[in-house]
Design a protein around this motif. Structure first.
Motif, PDB file in Angstrom:
ATOM      1  N   TRP A  30      -3.565  -9.475 -11.111  1.00 60.93           N
ATOM      2  CA  TRP A  30      -3.098  -8.899 -10.026  1.00 60.93           C
ATOM      3  C   TRP A  30      -1.798  -8.181  -9.712  1.00 60.93           C
ATOM      4  N   PRO A  34       2.192  -4.342  -5.679  1.00 56.53           N
ATOM      5  CA  PRO A  34       1.768  -5.425  -4.852  1.00 56.53           C
ATOM      6  C   PRO A  34       2.966  -6.347  -4.834  1.00 56.53           C
ATOM      7  N   PRO A  61     -12.056  -5.555  -6.474  1.00 54.71           N
ATOM      8  CA  PRO A  61     -11.159  -5.601  -5.406  1.00 54.71           C
ATOM      9  C   PRO A  61     -11.848  -5.863  -4.190  1.00 54.71           C
ATOM     10  N   GLY A  90      -7.117  -2.759  -2.556  1.00 58.71           N
ATOM     11  CA  GLY A  90      -6.503  -3.118  -3.604  1.00 58.71           C
ATOM     12  C   GLY A  90      -5.342  -4.006  -3.361  1.00 58.71           C
ATOM     13  N   TYR A  91      -4.936  -4.158  -2.096  1.00 58.98           N
ATOM     14  CA  TYR A  91      -3.880  -4.908  -2.006  1.00 58.98           C
ATOM     15  C   TYR A  91      -3.942  -6.191  -0.823  1.00 58.98           C
ATOM     16  N   ARG A 141      -6.153   0.820  -8.484  1.00 56.48           N
ATOM     17  CA  ARG A 141      -5.442   0.685  -6.872  1.00 56.48           C
ATOM     18  C   ARG A 141      -5.451   2.078  -6.481  1.00 56.48           C
ATOM     19  N   ARG A 142      -5.179   3.011  -7.334  1.00 55.93           N
ATOM     20  CA  ARG A 142      -5.171   4.334  -6.499  1.00 55.93           C
ATOM     21  C   ARG A 142      -6.479   4.905  -6.379  1.00 55.93           C
ATOM     22  N   TYR A 167      -3.808  -2.804 -13.506  1.00 55.71           N
ATOM     23  CA  TYR A 167      -4.561  -2.661 -12.121  1.00 55.71           C
ATOM     24  C   TYR A 167      -4.223  -1.338 -11.529  1.00 55.71           C
ATOM     25  N   ASP A 168      -2.972  -0.822 -11.699  1.00 53.51           N
ATOM     26  CA  ASP A 168      -2.854   0.236 -10.782  1.00 53.51           C
ATOM     27  C   ASP A 168      -3.635   1.600 -10.957  1.00 53.51           C
ATOM     28  N   HIS A 202      -7.152  -0.402   2.141  1.00 55.16           N
ATOM     29  CA  HIS A 202      -5.949  -1.316   1.559  1.00 55.16           C
ATOM     30  C   HIS A 202      -6.947  -2.407   0.428  1.00 55.16           C
ATOM     31  N   HIS A 218       0.839  -1.381   0.058  1.00 57.56           N
ATOM     32  CA  HIS A 218       0.078   0.204   0.014  1.00 57.56           C
ATOM     33  C   HIS A 218       0.883   1.194  -0.182  1.00 57.56           C
TER      34      HIS A 218
END
Length: 370
Positions: free
Chosen positions: A334, A43, A311, A297-298, A343-344, A339-340, A295, A38
């Motif tokens: 993943w 990841p 997610p 996304g991770y 994730r943000r 995916y970035d 968190h 994170h």
């Protein structure tokens, strides 16, 4: 007031008792790597929690859920459900990512004919299995088959202490009686077989049942469950950030419920919610954003029966997929740069206090003031 969700304590105690110290060390390492992921924005390990939405269909018509309607819409738009082999492939992907356990949810998962096969397959790969169900389909044969499949834990949705409140929420008359009997049956059969099944009842707190919490706790204790868990009502199906603020009378009731639930050991049945989760209830009813850095996304990953990737469970409920298995596989997605951006966006999300993710976020935000 306990700061950490009860299931985490129970899980650690069980692993220690089983002598699985190495496994626990691996989990601790995964926690540290997830936290670092994170921070760094990439990841460094797989998700701790996996979720499979086995189907969108359901035999009830819950007021807070639109999944049956989504099921019809998705099929009409050309989406086809994954086969048994397709679902097994998803489970294989979770295993290769190092996921510790998979939660099976819906819709009503017991409507999926191959559910037992999927549960058994998950266990053979060394992962824990968790089942969410409304309980109305749990006859003796089904409970026995679930125990034989080695289900690790089961949540049964019981949304009130009375027939009136539960059935109004669940949209089908008579569902309260079936659900209560299902809890009794599951408790009786696990004890008869000495099965290692963790049994819990879960209620979504809303204006319908806030006055029944004390009676709910007494009922749960009488039913023999290991614990109870409460979820503050969420902005589903309206969408992220669109929930209606409760009125002042309701907010006063929420405060009273939180005070009651904060009594801990004085309650007639153990409470699953952490103290810090209880502290989020009032803000959820006020429609305020979560104070927690997300968190998801991770630490988690969800896949639905159509192969769409999410997610977390809230993103499933908001119908906001971030990927699709028709164009990639779980591991590739993943660790991909594709995916970035999502994730943000997820890291900045403050739109839910749904327990499955909020409790994990509390675990990864131990010093955030609530």
């Amino acid at each position: 007031m306990v700061r950490v969700r009860k299931v985490y304590f129970d899980f650690v105690k069980k692993q220690v008792a089983s002598g699985r110290i190495g496994w626990l060390f691996g989990l601790g390492s995964q926690y540290a790597l997830t936290k670092l992921s994170h921070v760094t924005g990439r990841p460094l390990c797989g998700p701790i929690l996996g979720t499979l939405v086995t189907n969108y269909s359901c035999n009830l018509r819950c007021r807070m859920c639109r999944m049956p309607q989504d099921d019809a819409r998705l099929r009409e738009s050309g989406h086809k459900p994954l086969s048994t082999e397709g679902m097994r492939s998803v489970i294989d992907g979770f295993a290769r990512l190092g996921t510790r356990g998979i939660g099976f949810t819906g819709g009503e998962p017991l409507l999926r004919p191959d559910l037992l096969d999927l549960l058994r397959h998950t266990r053979t790969l060394g992962m824990l299995t968790h089942l969410n169900t409304n309980g109305t389909l749990l006859d003796d044969a089904t409970v026995g088959a679930l125990l034989d499949a080695g289900v690790s834990s089961m949540n049964i949705s019981l949304d009130g202490a009375t027939e009136a409140s539960h059935d109004r929420t669940r949209g089908v008359s008579g569902s309260f009686g079936k659900t209560v009997e299902a809890v009794r049956r599951a408790d009786r059969m696990r004890k008869e077989r000495r099965a290692d099944l963790r049994l819990k009842v879960v209620a979504v707190l809303s204006e319908e049942n806030l006055d029944e919490v004390a009676d709910y706790l007494a009922l749960a204790a009488a039913l023999g469950v290991d614990c109870v868990e409460f979820i503050p009502r969420q902005p589903f199906p309206e969408g992220a950030g669109k929930g209606a603020r409760a009125d002042e009378a309701t907010l006063a009731k929420v405060d009273a419920v939180v005070r009651l639930l904060s009594e801990g050991a004085a309650l007639p049945v153990p409470l699953e919610n952490s103290g810090r989760m209880l502290a989020l209830f009032a803000a959820s009813f006020r429609g305020e954003p979560s104070p927690l850095s997300c968190h998801a996304g991770y630490n988690s990953l969800a896949v639905d029966c159509f192969g769409r990737i999410f997610p977390c469970v809230p993103y499933v409920n908001w119908d906001r997929p971030v990927g699709d298995l028709s164009t990639t596989d779980l591991e590739t997605f993943w660790y991909s740069k594709a995916y970035d951006p999502a994730r943000r966006e997820i890291a900045a999300c403050r739109a839910c206090t749904l327990n499955c993710q909020a409790e994990l976020n509390l675990l990864f935000n131990p010093f955030t003031k609530i």
